[in-house]
Write a protein that holds these residues in place. Structure first.
Motif, mmCIF file in Angstrom:
data_model
loop_
_atom_site.group_PDB
_atom_site.id
_atom_site.type_symbol
_atom_site.label_atom_id
_atom_site.label_comp_id
_atom_site.label_asym_id
_atom_site.label_seq_id
_atom_site.Cartn_x
_atom_site.Cartn_y
_atom_site.Cartn_z
ATOM 1 N N HIS A 4 0.795 -2.478 -7.702
ATOM 2 C CA HIS A 4 1.064 -2.519 -6.259
ATOM 3 C C HIS A 4 -0.241 -2.626 -5.464
ATOM 4 C CE1 HIS A 4 5.203 -1.788 -7.003
ATOM 5 N NE2 HIS A 4 5.099 -0.500 -7.263
ATOM 6 N N ARG A 5 -1.245 -1.844 -5.872
ATOM 7 C CA ARG A 5 -2.523 -1.874 -5.147
ATOM 8 C C ARG A 5 -3.176 -3.249 -5.270
ATOM 9 N NH1 ARG A 5 -6.650 1.551 -3.604
ATOM 10 N NH2 ARG A 5 -5.029 2.538 -2.355
ATOM 11 N N SER A 6 -3.122 -3.853 -6.454
ATOM 12 C CA SER A 6 -3.715 -5.185 -6.624
ATOM 13 C C SER A 6 -2.985 -6.204 -5.763
ATOM 14 C CB SER A 6 -3.679 -5.610 -8.092
ATOM 15 O OG SER A 6 -2.364 -5.918 -8.520
ATOM 16 N N ASP A 7 -1.680 -6.014 -5.601
ATOM 17 C CA ASP A 7 -0.903 -6.906 -4.735
ATOM 18 C C ASP A 7 -1.309 -6.719 -3.278
ATOM 19 O OD1 ASP A 7 0.873 -8.878 -4.202
ATOM 20 O OD2 ASP A 7 2.678 -7.751 -4.673
ATOM 21 N N GLU A 62 0.835 -1.199 0.000
ATOM 22 C CA GLU A 62 0.000 0.000 0.000
ATOM 23 C C GLU A 62 0.869 1.249 0.000
ATOM 24 O OE1 GLU A 62 -3.701 1.988 -0.153
ATOM 25 O OE2 GLU A 62 -3.087 -0.083 -0.537
ATOM 26 N N ALA A 63 1.972 1.212 0.752
ATOM 27 C CA ALA A 63 2.910 2.341 0.762
ATOM 28 C C ALA A 63 3.539 2.522 -0.621
ATOM 29 C CB ALA A 63 4.000 2.111 1.809
ATOM 30 N N MET A 64 3.897 1.423 -1.270
ATOM 31 C CA MET A 64 4.478 1.497 -2.611
ATOM 32 C C MET A 64 3.463 2.013 -3.622
ATOM 33 S SD MET A 64 6.753 -2.017 -2.608
ATOM 34 C CE MET A 64 7.431 -1.784 -4.248
ATOM 35 N N PHE A 74 -8.666 -10.294 -8.391
ATOM 36 C CA PHE A 74 -8.095 -8.954 -8.253
ATOM 37 C C PHE A 74 -7.070 -8.690 -9.360
ATOM 38 C CE2 PHE A 74 -9.339 -8.996 -3.615
ATOM 39 C CZ PHE A 74 -10.131 -7.862 -3.677
ATOM 40 N N ILE A 75 -6.231 -9.672 -9.616
ATOM 41 C CA ILE A 75 -5.185 -9.506 -10.623
ATOM 42 C C ILE A 75 -5.792 -9.329 -12.019
ATOM 43 C CG2 ILE A 75 -3.238 -10.625 -11.762
ATOM 44 C CD1 ILE A 75 -2.595 -11.991 -9.115
ATOM 45 N N LEU A 76 -6.784 -10.150 -12.354
ATOM 46 C CA LEU A 76 -7.412 -10.058 -13.671
ATOM 47 C C LEU A 76 -8.114 -8.715 -13.859
ATOM 48 C CD1 LEU A 76 -8.910 -13.652 -14.124
ATOM 49 C CD2 LEU A 76 -6.755 -12.731 -15.003
ATOM 50 N N LYS A 77 -8.753 -8.219 -12.800
ATOM 51 C CA LYS A 77 -9.423 -6.910 -12.868
ATOM 52 C C LYS A 77 -8.399 -5.799 -13.104
ATOM 53 C CE LYS A 77 -12.792 -3.875 -12.268
ATOM 54 N NZ LYS A 77 -12.045 -2.608 -12.120
ATOM 55 N N ALA A 78 -7.275 -5.843 -12.381
ATOM 56 C CA ALA A 78 -6.232 -4.836 -12.565
ATOM 57 C C ALA A 78 -5.670 -4.896 -13.976
ATOM 58 C CB ALA A 78 -5.114 -5.037 -11.542
ATOM 59 N N ALA A 79 -5.472 -6.108 -14.496
ATOM 60 C CA ALA A 79 -4.952 -6.276 -15.855
ATOM 61 C C ALA A 79 -5.898 -5.661 -16.884
ATOM 62 C CB ALA A 79 -4.735 -7.757 -16.157
ATOM 63 N N TYR A 80 -7.187 -5.883 -16.698
ATOM 64 C CA TYR A 80 -8.187 -5.338 -17.617
ATOM 65 C C TYR A 80 -8.175 -3.813 -17.603
ATOM 66 C CZ TYR A 80 -12.741 -3.816 -19.335
ATOM 67 O OH TYR A 80 -13.736 -3.155 -19.992
ATOM 68 N N ASP A 81 -8.132 -3.220 -16.408
ATOM 69 C CA ASP A 81 -8.147 -1.758 -16.293
ATOM 70 C C ASP A 81 -6.912 -1.135 -16.939
ATOM 71 O OD1 ASP A 81 -10.545 -1.844 -14.959
ATOM 72 O OD2 ASP A 81 -9.650 -1.759 -12.957
ATOM 73 N N ILE A 82 -5.752 -1.742 -16.700
ATOM 74 C CA ILE A 82 -4.509 -1.222 -17.276
ATOM 75 C C ILE A 82 -4.544 -1.325 -18.798
ATOM 76 C CG2 ILE A 82 -2.018 -1.610 -17.448
ATOM 77 C CD1 ILE A 82 -2.147 -2.598 -14.512
ATOM 78 N N ASP A 105 2.431 12.417 -15.161
ATOM 79 C CA ASP A 105 1.372 12.038 -16.093
ATOM 80 C C ASP A 105 1.810 10.823 -16.907
ATOM 81 O OD1 ASP A 105 -1.101 12.163 -17.321
ATOM 82 O OD2 ASP A 105 -0.366 13.412 -18.955
ATOM 83 N N SER A 106 2.276 9.800 -16.192
ATOM 84 C CA SER A 106 2.799 8.594 -16.834
ATOM 85 C C SER A 106 1.816 7.442 -16.708
ATOM 86 C CB SER A 106 4.139 8.205 -16.190
ATOM 87 O OG SER A 106 4.556 6.930 -16.626
ATOM 88 N N GLY A 107 1.323 6.967 -17.846
ATOM 89 C CA GLY A 107 0.402 5.831 -17.839
ATOM 90 C C GLY A 107 1.075 4.555 -17.380
ATOM 91 N N ALA A 108 2.339 4.361 -17.772
ATOM 92 C CA ALA A 108 3.052 3.144 -17.378
ATOM 93 C C ALA A 108 3.293 3.117 -15.869
ATOM 94 C CB ALA A 108 4.378 3.045 -18.129
ATOM 95 N N LEU A 109 3.671 4.258 -15.303
ATOM 96 C CA LEU A 109 3.879 4.313 -13.851
ATOM 97 C C LEU A 109 2.561 4.135 -13.101
ATOM 98 C CD1 LEU A 109 6.513 7.091 -12.992
ATOM 99 C CD2 LEU A 109 6.692 4.626 -12.676
ATOM 100 N N MET A 110 1.481 4.708 -13.642
ATOM 101 C CA MET A 110 0.185 4.529 -12.991
ATOM 102 C C MET A 110 -0.242 3.061 -13.038
ATOM 103 S SD MET A 110 -2.123 5.940 -11.202
ATOM 104 C CE MET A 110 -1.987 7.714 -11.432
ATOM 105 N N ALA A 111 0.064 2.399 -14.152
ATOM 106 C CA ALA A 111 -0.223 0.968 -14.248
ATOM 107 C C ALA A 111 0.570 0.197 -13.200
ATOM 108 C CB ALA A 111 0.122 0.465 -15.649
ATOM 109 N N ASP A 112 1.822 0.597 -13.008
ATOM 110 C CA ASP A 112 2.655 -0.064 -11.999
ATOM 111 C C ASP A 112 2.111 0.203 -10.597
ATOM 112 O OD1 ASP A 112 4.782 -1.810 -11.737
ATOM 113 O OD2 ASP A 112 6.250 -0.227 -11.347
ATOM 114 N N ALA A 113 1.599 1.427 -10.386
ATOM 115 C CA ALA A 113 1.010 1.750 -9.083
ATOM 116 C C ALA A 113 -0.188 0.851 -8.794
ATOM 117 C CB ALA A 113 0.588 3.219 -9.054
#
Length: 309
Positions: free
Chosen positions: A170-173, A145-147, A205-213, A159-167
């Motif tokens: 972390h949240r999905s993890d 959550e901190a990450m 959770f992982i599949l949902k995050a993958a879809y959103d990204i 304004d980075s889409g790739a970094l937001m995807a990485d964020a």
């Protein structure tokens, strides 16, 4: 008459600073996830927790994702060249798509393993996880959550889409660790089947995050206009410049995390070419200054007579 900007990065966000900051944030993610995945794997094996092992795999996939982000950011930060005159910003979207596919495959792997464990035998055959797995889940929730908040902060700043995807990775993890925590606690309270059920929840959770990204990256890959509010603000900005008698048309296009603008303004047709050019320059400069994400502007001047006005 047309006035066209060179496809250079916005002065408000130099590409060098963008790349340096994005790589630093990704390196923090790589180090953090490497340590965390090893700790969770050790805890999962020693404490007989399939959910914690699944969670460790999820964290390990984050390491790969951060490497993809670094590659995408470095390529997208390259200057325009002959083969790519409009720049390389969309390579960051490609990185986000690769990340989403990686997440999706990871989720399927975890879900398949969980289903096999649930359907292959009775609950009594499933080992009850130890306290070490419970502690590892708590540590994972807090750390991830901190990450998430750390990466999200810089993703919004750059304004980075790739970094937001990485964020969001972390949240999905972190959310999957919550599922692992519940499953492990339930298993220790006499319901061993809850441990693989937790792995199944992690899969969702992982599949949902993958879809959103994936959806967000695809939207940025396909040309679409800015929001109506942004376009209206650009119209007001252009119309407020001295010598502009009106705005006939504006078209915008999002390219990665940058904006391209085509605009037609009206000016007195009796003015000398040099003065008409100066009006177009004022519009160009004003929009570029007020909207730092604008990378390319095409200003066309339509001459009008006094009678027409």
């Amino acid at each position: 008459m047309e006035n066209q900007t060179r496809p250079t990065p916005s002065p408000a966000l130099p590409q060098e600073a963008f790349e340096r900051t994005a790589v630093r944030v990704s390196m923090v993610s790589i180090v953090g996830n490497t340590v965390l995945s090893l700790l969770k794997l050790l805890a999962g094996v020693l404490a007989n927790s399939g959910a914690m092992v699944s969670d460790a795999v999820h964290s390990a996939s984050d390491v790969f994702s951060s490497i993809i982000v670094i590659i995408g950011v470095k390529i997208s930060a390259r200057d325009s060249d002959r083969d790519h005159p409009y720049g390389h910003e969309r390579f960051e979207c490609v990185a986000a798509i690769v990340l989403a596919v990686t997440l999706f495959i990871t989720g399927l792997f975890i879900g398949h393993a969980a289903l096999e464990k649930i359907t292959s035998g009775s609950a009594s055959q499933i080992a009850v996880p130890g306290l070490l797995a419970l502690a590892a889940a708590v540590v994972s929730i807090v750390t991830k959550e901190a990450m998430y908040w750390y990466t999200r902060h810089y993703a919004k700043k750059l304004d980075s889409g790739a970094l937001m995807a990485d964020a969001w990775h972390h949240r999905s993890d972190a959310l999957s660790s919550v599922g692992a925590l519940i499953g492990i606690a339930g298993a220790r309270l006499g319901h061993p089947v809850l441990d693989p059920v937790a792995s199944l929840v992690i899969c969702v959770f992982i599949l949902k995050a993958a879809y959103d990204i994936f959806r967000d990256a695809i939207e940025k890959m396909v040309d679409h206009s800015c929001s109506e509010e942004t376009e209206q603000a650009m119209l007001r900005c252009a119309g407020a410049q001295p010598g502009v008698l009106g705005v006939d048309m504006i078209q915008t296009r999002v390219f990665g995390n940058k904006i391209y603008v085509d605009i037609e303004i009206r000016a007195d047709g009796q003015l000398p070419l040099e003065q008409s050019h100066a009006i177009a320059e004022r519009v160009h400069t004003a929009i570029e200054a007020e909207f730092p994400k604008v990378k390319h502007i095409m200003v066309h001047v339509n001459p009008v007579t006094a009678a027409a006005e």
